[in-house]
Design a protein around this motif. Sequence first.
Motif, mmCIF file in Angstrom:
data_model
loop_
_atom_site.group_PDB
_atom_site.id
_atom_site.type_symbol
_atom_site.label_atom_id
_atom_site.label_comp_id
_atom_site.label_asym_id
_atom_site.label_seq_id
_atom_site.Cartn_x
_atom_site.Cartn_y
_atom_site.Cartn_z
ATOM 1 N N GLU A 124 20.586 97.070 100.681
ATOM 2 C CA GLU A 124 21.458 98.000 100.717
ATOM 3 C C GLU A 124 22.318 98.015 99.469
ATOM 4 O O GLU A 124 22.490 99.140 98.954
ATOM 5 C CB GLU A 124 22.211 97.912 101.886
ATOM 6 N N ALA A 145 22.202 100.898 96.200
ATOM 7 C CA ALA A 145 23.539 101.698 96.027
ATOM 8 C C ALA A 145 23.578 102.618 94.863
ATOM 9 O O ALA A 145 22.832 101.977 93.805
ATOM 10 C CB ALA A 145 24.932 100.949 96.157
ATOM 11 N N GLY A 175 28.259 112.015 107.839
ATOM 12 C CA GLY A 175 28.369 110.811 107.009
ATOM 13 C C GLY A 175 28.157 109.739 108.139
ATOM 14 O O GLY A 175 28.587 109.884 109.594
ATOM 15 N N THR A 215 28.561 102.579 107.012
ATOM 16 C CA THR A 215 27.356 101.726 106.623
ATOM 17 C C THR A 215 28.368 100.413 106.132
ATOM 18 O O THR A 215 28.921 100.603 105.129
ATOM 19 C CB THR A 215 26.637 102.071 105.252
ATOM 20 N N THR A 222 29.169 106.540 104.253
ATOM 21 C CA THR A 222 28.094 107.061 103.635
ATOM 22 C C THR A 222 27.532 108.303 103.907
ATOM 23 O O THR A 222 27.200 108.788 105.045
ATOM 24 C CB THR A 222 26.851 106.104 103.526
ATOM 25 N N TYR A 223 27.683 109.457 102.792
ATOM 26 C CA TYR A 223 27.005 110.695 103.248
ATOM 27 C C TYR A 223 25.716 110.824 103.139
ATOM 28 O O TYR A 223 25.004 110.587 102.456
ATOM 29 C CB TYR A 223 28.037 111.817 102.006
ATOM 30 N N GLY A 271 24.543 110.181 99.497
ATOM 31 C CA GLY A 271 24.477 108.709 99.030
ATOM 32 C C GLY A 271 25.725 108.369 98.613
ATOM 33 O O GLY A 271 26.045 106.957 98.694
ATOM 34 N N GLN A 323 29.341 106.612 98.713
ATOM 35 C CA GLN A 323 30.177 105.854 99.707
ATOM 36 C C GLN A 323 31.456 106.036 99.694
ATOM 37 O O GLN A 323 32.157 106.010 98.364
ATOM 38 C CB GLN A 323 29.774 104.327 99.677
#
Length: 267
Positions: free
Chosen positions: A34, A38, A121, A124, A129-130, A147, A149
């Motif tokens: 993850e 990012a 969203g 995470t 996170t959208y 995507g 944050q």
Amino acid sequence: MAGIETSEDSQAASRSGRSSAAGNATDKALNLLEAASAPGYPHRLGDIAAAAGVPKASAHRILQNLVAIGFLASDGSGGYGPGPRIRALAARVTQGCAEDQAMRAELEVLSRRTANTVHMGIRTGDALTYLVKVAGPNPVQESSRVGMQQPLHTTAIGKCVLAGLPDDELGRLVTSTGLPARTENSLTDPAELRAELARVRERGFAIEEEENEIGIRCIGAPVRDTRGTVIGGVSVSTITFLETRTTLLSWSDIVRSTADALRGLLG
């Protein structure tokens, strides 16, 4: 995926103070995946390890294995980003997915009814996170993107998430993040944040007044999984000089009904 932790790794994790945060081998691999994927990649080893809470020695071995099996890619200069397998997986999950189509349809209706930008969203880790953004018709729009944050404590969706946490988990998150300010309006005092979250639980929605971005005012409601756990939220974002707080509050019922309609679509 690699990741059997040696005693050397355990000692290093203990020295770094991150042994509990790192978790087991699977947790480490997923957290590293993850972090490396990012936005803004390629990311350096040290940055990925810090974001994932994994000691660098373990992180390097796991990242190399993730590259070898195609989930990550290396730029040859010590940088990592998403590989072909994670990109293919993302496409398979989202392409033609009935749940995603249903979710977007609900969000588009909300955007039309409010004539403003709508976000979906999820939490995470210690961030938001959208997943979906439906842009409204206003000529001035916020800088958010899918995507991206954001901190939990400075956003309407994030407040909905925090309001649904057990007290001990909320305390850990507050300590971990330190509640940094994004604007002069951000809630950075734990007591003030807890008082705000109590209001969120009582009303069933959250308001964000230029706490994450100057000029942006939002209203959000929690989205729950099939077990009833809050995993994220839906929000309507407005430009402060175009929409009043009173108008925002008038949308509370339709925002909550949209969030309720999304229950269970993400798990």
